[in-house]
Design a protein around this motif. Structure first.
Motif, PDB file in Angstrom:
ATOM      1  N   LEU A 190       0.792  -1.225   0.000  1.00  0.00           N
ATOM      2  CA  LEU A 190       0.000   0.000   0.000  1.00  0.00           C
ATOM      3  C   LEU A 190       0.825   1.276   0.000  1.00  0.00           C
ATOM      4  N   GLU A 191       1.863   1.339   0.828  1.00  0.00           N
ATOM      5  CA  GLU A 191       2.619   2.574   0.978  1.00  0.00           C
ATOM      6  C   GLU A 191       3.965   2.272   1.623  1.00  0.00           C
ATOM      7  N   VAL A 192       4.864   3.243   1.541  1.00  0.00           N
ATOM      8  CA  VAL A 192       6.141   3.145   2.247  1.00  0.00           C
ATOM      9  C   VAL A 192       5.893   3.424   3.719  1.00  0.00           C
ATOM     10  N   ASP A 193       6.214   2.461   4.577  1.00  0.00           N
ATOM     11  CA  ASP A 193       6.022   2.620   6.016  1.00  0.00           C
ATOM     12  C   ASP A 193       7.193   3.371   6.646  1.00  0.00           C
ATOM     13  N   HIS A 194       8.417   2.965   6.312  1.00  0.00           N
ATOM     14  CA  HIS A 194       9.602   3.676   6.811  1.00  0.00           C
ATOM     15  C   HIS A 194      10.809   3.315   5.957  1.00  0.00           C
ATOM     16  N   CYS A 195      11.817   4.167   5.996  1.00  0.00           N
ATOM     17  CA  CYS A 195      13.078   3.970   5.279  1.00  0.00           C
ATOM     18  C   CYS A 195      14.210   4.012   6.290  1.00  0.00           C
ATOM     19  N   VAL A 196      15.092   3.033   6.240  1.00  0.00           N
ATOM     20  CA  VAL A 196      16.144   2.874   7.248  1.00  0.00           C
ATOM     21  C   VAL A 196      17.495   3.253   6.660  1.00  0.00           C
ATOM     22  N   HIS A 277      17.204  -0.472   4.121  1.00  0.00           N
ATOM     23  CA  HIS A 277      15.988  -1.151   3.682  1.00  0.00           C
ATOM     24  C   HIS A 277      14.806  -0.209   3.728  1.00  0.00           C
ATOM     25  N   ILE A 278      13.776  -0.590   2.962  1.00  0.00           N
ATOM     26  CA  ILE A 278      12.515   0.139   2.932  1.00  0.00           C
ATOM     27  C   ILE A 278      11.418  -0.818   3.345  1.00  0.00           C
ATOM     28  N   ALA A 279      10.579  -0.384   4.286  1.00  0.00           N
ATOM     29  CA  ALA A 279       9.451  -1.190   4.734  1.00  0.00           C
ATOM     30  C   ALA A 279       8.204  -0.781   3.967  1.00  0.00           C
ATOM     31  N   LEU A 280       7.497  -1.765   3.436  1.00  0.00           N
ATOM     32  CA  LEU A 280       6.282  -1.548   2.669  1.00  0.00           C
ATOM     33  C   LEU A 280       5.099  -2.097   3.464  1.00  0.00           C
ATOM     34  N   ARG A 281       4.087  -1.253   3.663  1.00  0.00           N
ATOM     35  CA  ARG A 281       2.943  -1.647   4.481  1.00  0.00           C
ATOM     36  C   ARG A 281       1.908  -2.385   3.649  1.00  0.00           C
ATOM     37  N   THR A 282       1.323  -3.396   4.260  1.00  0.00           N
ATOM     38  CA  THR A 282       0.253  -4.168   3.646  1.00  0.00           C
ATOM     39  C   THR A 282      -0.850  -4.394   4.666  1.00  0.00           C
ATOM     40  N   THR A 283      -2.047  -4.716   4.207  1.00  0.00           N
ATOM     41  CA  THR A 283      -3.124  -5.131   5.099  1.00  0.00           C
ATOM     42  C   THR A 283      -3.350  -6.638   5.017  1.00  0.00           C
ATOM     43  N   ASP A 284      -2.533  -7.319   4.234  1.00  0.00           N
ATOM     44  CA  ASP A 284      -2.650  -8.777   4.086  1.00  0.00           C
ATOM     45  C   ASP A 284      -1.257  -9.359   3.913  1.00  0.00           C
ATOM     46  N   ILE A 285      -0.531  -9.471   5.013  1.00  0.00           N
ATOM     47  CA  ILE A 285       0.851  -9.924   4.914  1.00  0.00           C
ATOM     48  C   ILE A 285       0.909 -11.396   4.531  1.00  0.00           C
ATOM     49  N   VAL A 286      -0.061 -12.187   4.961  1.00  0.00           N
ATOM     50  CA  VAL A 286      -0.046 -13.613   4.631  1.00  0.00           C
ATOM     51  C   VAL A 286      -0.208 -13.812   3.127  1.00  0.00           C
ATOM     52  N   GLY A 287      -1.223 -13.177   2.541  1.00  0.00           N
ATOM     53  CA  GLY A 287      -1.426 -13.315   1.101  1.00  0.00           C
ATOM     54  C   GLY A 287      -0.290 -12.725   0.301  1.00  0.00           C
ATOM     55  N   THR A 288       0.237 -11.592   0.778  1.00  0.00           N
ATOM     56  CA  THR A 288       1.323 -10.926   0.066  1.00  0.00           C
ATOM     57  C   THR A 288       2.591 -11.768   0.078  1.00  0.00           C
ATOM     58  N   VAL A 289       2.968 -12.258   1.250  1.00  0.00           N
ATOM     59  CA  VAL A 289       4.198 -13.050   1.358  1.00  0.00           C
ATOM     60  C   VAL A 289       4.052 -14.363   0.611  1.00  0.00           C
ATOM     61  N   ARG A 290       2.878 -14.964   0.684  1.00  0.00           N
ATOM     62  CA  ARG A 290       2.672 -16.219  -0.037  1.00  0.00           C
ATOM     63  C   ARG A 290       2.860 -16.004  -1.544  1.00  0.00           C
ATOM     64  N   ALA A 291       2.269 -14.908  -2.070  1.00  0.00           N
ATOM     65  CA  ALA A 291       2.398 -14.631  -3.502  1.00  0.00           C
ATOM     66  C   ALA A 291       3.847 -14.320  -3.875  1.00  0.00           C
ATOM     67  N   ILE A 357       8.330  -6.235   4.763  1.00  0.00           N
ATOM     68  CA  ILE A 357       6.884  -6.170   4.588  1.00  0.00           C
ATOM     69  C   ILE A 357       6.270  -6.099   5.983  1.00  0.00           C
ATOM     70  N   ILE A 358       5.365  -5.157   6.216  1.00  0.00           N
ATOM     71  CA  ILE A 358       4.838  -4.951   7.561  1.00  0.00           C
ATOM     72  C   ILE A 358       3.328  -4.737   7.512  1.00  0.00           C
ATOM     73  N   GLU A 359       2.643  -5.360   8.449  1.00  0.00           N
ATOM     74  CA  GLU A 359       1.207  -5.171   8.634  1.00  0.00           C
ATOM     75  C   GLU A 359       0.986  -4.692  10.068  1.00  0.00           C
ATOM     76  N   ARG A 360       0.389  -3.522  10.215  1.00  0.00           N
ATOM     77  CA  ARG A 360       0.223  -2.907  11.534  1.00  0.00           C
ATOM     78  C   ARG A 360      -1.231  -3.004  12.013  1.00  0.00           C
ATOM     79  N   HIS A 361      -1.362  -3.319  13.293  1.00  0.00           N
ATOM     80  CA  HIS A 361      -2.665  -3.310  13.953  1.00  0.00           C
ATOM     81  C   HIS A 361      -2.527  -2.497  15.242  1.00  0.00           C
ATOM     82  N   GLY A 362      -2.412  -1.181  15.076  1.00  0.00           N
ATOM     83  CA  GLY A 362      -2.283  -0.291  16.220  1.00  0.00           C
ATOM     84  C   GLY A 362      -0.857   0.040  16.585  1.00  0.00           C
TER      85      GLY A 362
END
Length: 388
Positions: A190-196, A277-291, A357-362
């Motif tokens: 979805l978006e860039v979460d952070h850049c390290v 590294h660059i972290a990319l945010r997702t709302t479905d890390i399981v589906g994304t990583v599997r693909a 790849i990161i999925e955040r819940h709060g």
């Protein structure tokens, strides 16, 4: 700056979090978010094909000989709010060729979306930033794009991009790709979460001061070497954020240890400070990583013992532990919620740049509870390369 130690489970390891970071960030430099990230690479066409066919990015614009650009070739790829630019030299001379020769493929520009590129340049340069590009108006058939830029750590720059009067796909000099080859599907980035950023020992605080004094950021979190360490290596990290929280930049430096840290390995092979590294945010890390795995993207793996301890440490995270272990996904929890994350292996020949790849819940944290297991996994890869 007031720093408060929070009492969440993940923060008992010693991370120092500043809950007032957003309020402390200055408003003299309004940043709307990350406009794009530009990579300087050895072969832009092949890089574009990799990110299209494996990562699901869609090519939308191109610049090169066919568009009147004589020294470089650039492909612009997008996925939701992520925009990457891959640029390669067309000859052996010039700054792009020199950059690739020295560093290999790497991040050149983390560009900000702004409402006023001139004001952004003036506010930062008068506070001590070194100019990389004075305010410039780029005129094209689709309007005027205004841009300026400053230097940061290593050879990385920050561009300020004002698109208010520009209605093209990316920028003047780029042609829209009207019939792109279909991008891979199944992932949701979805978006860039952070850049390290990785910097030399002793430079972390210098660049913390730079982002605070020059760009108006505030320190969000501080991890010292008591938090981020294994039996063999350690590092220190401070996370800087802007006022609206849309931009987060962890800054790492190596710390002394029995063997070489991952930060020092990066510095040794990148031959400079740079973006690790660059972290990319997702709302479905399981589906994304599997693909991504099915298409050949390689991720770090964690031992079975990590997942045995996970239920007690983080509780329910909405995904069965067996699924997390199958895919190598990590989990962490703090007072604000939980997150799921995973890290790729380096995506080029040198052991330098990789993705998260990161999925955040709060949770607004960075997975402090995973640091030891993660760094041990990185050390196993370093050992395979003979660099531990």
């Amino acid at each position: 700056m007031t720093e408060t130690v929070t009492r969440g489970a993940a923060n008992q390891a010693g991370a120092v979090i500043n809950p007032n970071a957003a309020a402390e960030a200055q408003d003299f430099l309004p940043l709307n978010g990350i406009d794009h990230v530009e990579f300087w690479v050895g072969n832009a066409k092949q890089a574009a094909a990799y990110y299209r066919s494996l990562w699901g990015f869609t090519p939308v614009a191109y610049a090169g000989l066919e568009t009147g650009v004589r020294d470089r070739s650039s492909f612009v790829l997008v996925q939701n709010d992520i925009r990457f630019v891959f640029t390669a030299p067309l000859g052996p001379d010039g700054e792009i060729a020199e950059h690739v020769h020295k560093h290999g493929d790497g991040v050149h520009d983390i560009a900000f979306s702004v409402d006023d590129a001139t004001s952004s340049w003036e506010e930062t340069t008068k506070r001590g930033a070194r100019s990389a590009l004075e305010p410039t108006a780029l005129k094209g058939e689709k309007g005027v794009l205004r841009r300026s830029a400053i230097h940061t750590y290593g050879e990385v720059i920050h561009s300020f991009v004002d698109r208010r009067d520009y209605h093209g796909t990316f920028a003047p000099g780029y042609h829209k790709i009207r019939r792109p080859a279909p991008a891979a599907s199944g992932q949701t980035l979805l978006e860039v979460d952070h850049c390290v950023g990785n910097v030399e020992l002793g430079d972390m605080n210098r660049f913390v001061d730079f982002y605070r004094d020059v760009l108006g950021f505030a320190q969000l979190i501080h991890y010292d070497d008591k938090v981020i360490h294994t039996e063999y290596s350690a590092l220190m990290s401070k996370v800087m954020t802007n006022g609206n929280g849309r931009i987060k930049f962890p800054i790492n430096e190596p710390a002394s240890g029995k063997k070489k840290s991952q930060i020092q390995e990066f510095l040794d092979y990148y031959l400079d400070e740079g973006t690790q590294h660059i972290a990319l945010r997702t709302t479905d890390i399981v589906g994304t990583v599997r693909a991504l795995r099915e298409r050949g993207v390689e991720f770090l793996g964690l031992p079975h013992e990590y997942y045995l301890a996970l239920p007690e440490r983080v509780g329910d995270v909405g995904v069965p532990i067996s699924t997390l272990e199958e895919l190598g996904i990590e989990a962490d929890r703090d007072e604000e919620g939980y997150l799921l994350q995973i890290f790729t292996k380096p995506v080029q020949d040198r052991p330098t740049f990789f993705f998260e790849i990161i999925e955040r819940h709060g949770s607004r944290g960075f997975g402090v509870g995973n640091f030891k297991a993660l760094f041990e996994a990185i050390e196993r890869e370093q050992a395979k390369r003979g660099n531990l």
